[in-house]
Motif scaffolding. Structure first.
Motif, PDB file in Angstrom:
ATOM      1  N   THR A  63       0.853  -1.179   0.000  1.00  0.00           N
ATOM      2  CA  THR A  63       0.000   0.000   0.000  1.00  0.00           C
ATOM      3  C   THR A  63       0.889   1.229   0.000  1.00  0.00           C
ATOM      4  O   THR A  63       2.005   1.199   0.534  1.00  0.00           O
ATOM      5  N   ALA A  80      -2.539  -2.771  -3.417  1.00  0.00           N
ATOM      6  CA  ALA A  80      -2.474  -3.771  -4.485  1.00  0.00           C
ATOM      7  C   ALA A  80      -1.942  -5.089  -3.940  1.00  0.00           C
ATOM      8  O   ALA A  80      -1.265  -5.135  -2.914  1.00  0.00           O
ATOM      9  N   TRP A  91      -4.896  -7.431  -8.277  1.00  0.00           N
ATOM     10  CA  TRP A  91      -5.968  -6.448  -8.145  1.00  0.00           C
ATOM     11  C   TRP A  91      -5.405  -5.184  -7.514  1.00  0.00           C
ATOM     12  O   TRP A  91      -4.342  -5.209  -6.893  1.00  0.00           O
ATOM     13  N   ARG A  92      -6.142  -4.084  -7.704  1.00  0.00           N
ATOM     14  CA  ARG A  92      -5.641  -2.797  -7.235  1.00  0.00           C
ATOM     15  C   ARG A  92      -6.808  -1.912  -6.786  1.00  0.00           C
ATOM     16  O   ARG A  92      -7.877  -1.924  -7.401  1.00  0.00           O
ATOM     17  N   ILE A  93      -6.579  -1.150  -5.731  1.00  0.00           N
ATOM     18  CA  ILE A  93      -7.529  -0.140  -5.265  1.00  0.00           C
ATOM     19  C   ILE A  93      -6.814   1.205  -5.288  1.00  0.00           C
ATOM     20  O   ILE A  93      -5.695   1.319  -4.787  1.00  0.00           O
ATOM     21  N   LEU A 111      -7.991  -4.892   5.406  1.00  0.00           N
ATOM     22  CA  LEU A 111      -6.879  -5.472   4.665  1.00  0.00           C
ATOM     23  C   LEU A 111      -5.949  -6.244   5.604  1.00  0.00           C
ATOM     24  O   LEU A 111      -5.556  -7.378   5.317  1.00  0.00           O
ATOM     25  N   HIS A 127      -6.810 -13.470  -2.523  1.00  0.00           N
ATOM     26  CA  HIS A 127      -6.733 -13.829  -3.926  1.00  0.00           C
ATOM     27  C   HIS A 127      -7.886 -14.706  -4.401  1.00  0.00           C
ATOM     28  O   HIS A 127      -8.010 -14.968  -5.602  1.00  0.00           O
ATOM     29  N   ASN A 129     -11.749 -14.531  -4.501  1.00  0.00           N
ATOM     30  CA  ASN A 129     -12.899 -13.656  -4.271  1.00  0.00           C
ATOM     31  C   ASN A 129     -14.180 -14.476  -4.334  1.00  0.00           C
ATOM     32  O   ASN A 129     -14.916 -14.451  -5.314  1.00  0.00           O
ATOM     33  N   PHE A 196     -12.058   0.280  -7.329  1.00  0.00           N
ATOM     34  CA  PHE A 196     -11.670  -1.082  -6.968  1.00  0.00           C
ATOM     35  C   PHE A 196     -11.646  -1.910  -8.251  1.00  0.00           C
ATOM     36  O   PHE A 196     -12.680  -2.079  -8.900  1.00  0.00           O
ATOM     37  N   SER A 197     -10.499  -2.453  -8.604  1.00  0.00           N
ATOM     38  CA  SER A 197     -10.371  -3.190  -9.861  1.00  0.00           C
ATOM     39  C   SER A 197     -11.043  -4.554  -9.770  1.00  0.00           C
ATOM     40  O   SER A 197     -11.395  -5.041  -8.687  1.00  0.00           O
ATOM     41  N   THR A 200     -10.744  -7.485  -6.820  1.00  0.00           N
ATOM     42  CA  THR A 200     -10.623  -6.991  -5.446  1.00  0.00           C
ATOM     43  C   THR A 200     -11.521  -7.811  -4.532  1.00  0.00           C
ATOM     44  O   THR A 200     -12.706  -7.998  -4.836  1.00  0.00           O
ATOM     45  N   LEU A 204     -13.172  -6.320   1.263  1.00  0.00           N
ATOM     46  CA  LEU A 204     -12.562  -4.993   1.287  1.00  0.00           C
ATOM     47  C   LEU A 204     -13.556  -3.933   0.817  1.00  0.00           C
ATOM     48  O   LEU A 204     -13.644  -2.848   1.405  1.00  0.00           O
TER      49      LEU A 204
END
Length: 263
Positions: A63, A80, A91-93, A111, A127, A129, A196-197, A200, A204
């Motif tokens: 982060t 990420a 994934w990334r925020i 997180l 990882h 979801n 949020f990609s 994610t 979260l």
């Protein structure tokens, strides 16, 4: 238009306000947003100036905060995850630094909780979801948010005041665009956005939305409350009479216990 509840208050006066999505960023810094500053296992880099970042012990989670004082959004927070250390991002925020810091703190707290669960119970929540998307937006209905579904594969949830929202691209599998987008302020010119990609973890997103609609007031100085939406805010605590010439709207007390993660 409702009156400005801060009109007769000293700019330096501290108040407790609701709703959170209009309260302004508050004291946004790694010290207030990161719950793992005291975790000896995390690698932390916090320079006096420039980008601050933190890495998990497994090096698969990181982060960062990149301040940009001259930018209206004040910079960018990024979270990420990589499937292997230093590998491609899974994934990334990304969040504007103008996002209320309480939302940032609650997101980072979730997180850290997910990371600890993964480590202690040999899970892989970060990882896999496997939680249904409705867990992220269901709490919004309890706070009166509206819901609109479009045929383009998106659904949008709006706050009762129309000045906050969450958009979910439910048909976006494999898309490069964000699966979830949240914002605060006028839709045409939001004060902050969070993206949020795809991939994610739903917990979260849920932690973020639960914090977004929390009925626990946040502390702000009057001068830090955004001017163009402050007439939509409620002062959620009595203010000394000598500091105002009239009565202030007071937010009603919470109608239900604070929401927490129960996924």
């Amino acid at each position: 238009m409702p009156p400005d509840p801060f009109k007769n208050l000293d700019p330096a006066q501290t108040v407790k306000v609701l709703p959170r999505h209009l309260a302004g960023p508050g004291p946004a810094s790694p010290r207030t947003a990161w719950p793992f500053l005291s975790d000896k296992d995390w690698s932390l880099h916090q320079p006096e100036e420039g980008t601050a970042y933190a890495n998990s012990p497994c090096l698969r989670l990181w982060t960062s905060f990149e301040p940009q004082p001259d930018n209206p959004r004040k910079g960018t927070w990024t979270i990420a995850a990589n499937r292997v250390p230093f590998g491609p991002v899974a994934w990334r925020i990304t969040l504007d630094a103008s996002t209320p810091v309480e939302l940032l703190h609650d997101l980072h707290t979730e997180l850290l909780d997910l990371y600890r669960e993964d480590q202690s119970r040999d899970l892989d929540w970060l990882h896999k979801n496997e939680i249904a998307p409705h867990e992220a937006y269901a709490p919004l209905f309890a706070r009166g948010w509206s819901h609109q579904v479009k045929t383009d594969g998106t659904q949008t949830f709006l706050a009762p005041d129309g000045l906050g929202g969450l958009r979910h691209r439910y048909a976006s599998a494999g898309s490069d665009g964000p699966t979830w987008t949240a914002w605060g302020g006028y839709p045409s010119e939001p004060r902050w956005q969070a993206r949020f990609s795809f991939g994610t973890p739903t917990p979260l997103v849920a932690a973020f939305t639960v914090s977004l609609i929390s009925t626990e007031p946040v502390h702000r100085t009057v001068k830090d409350v955004p001017f163009h939406t402050r007439h939509h805010l409620y002062v959620a605590a009595p203010v000394p009479a000598k500091q105002t010439t009239g009565s202030l709207p007071v937010a009603p007390p919470p109608t239900s216990p604070g929401l927490g993660r129960s996924l």
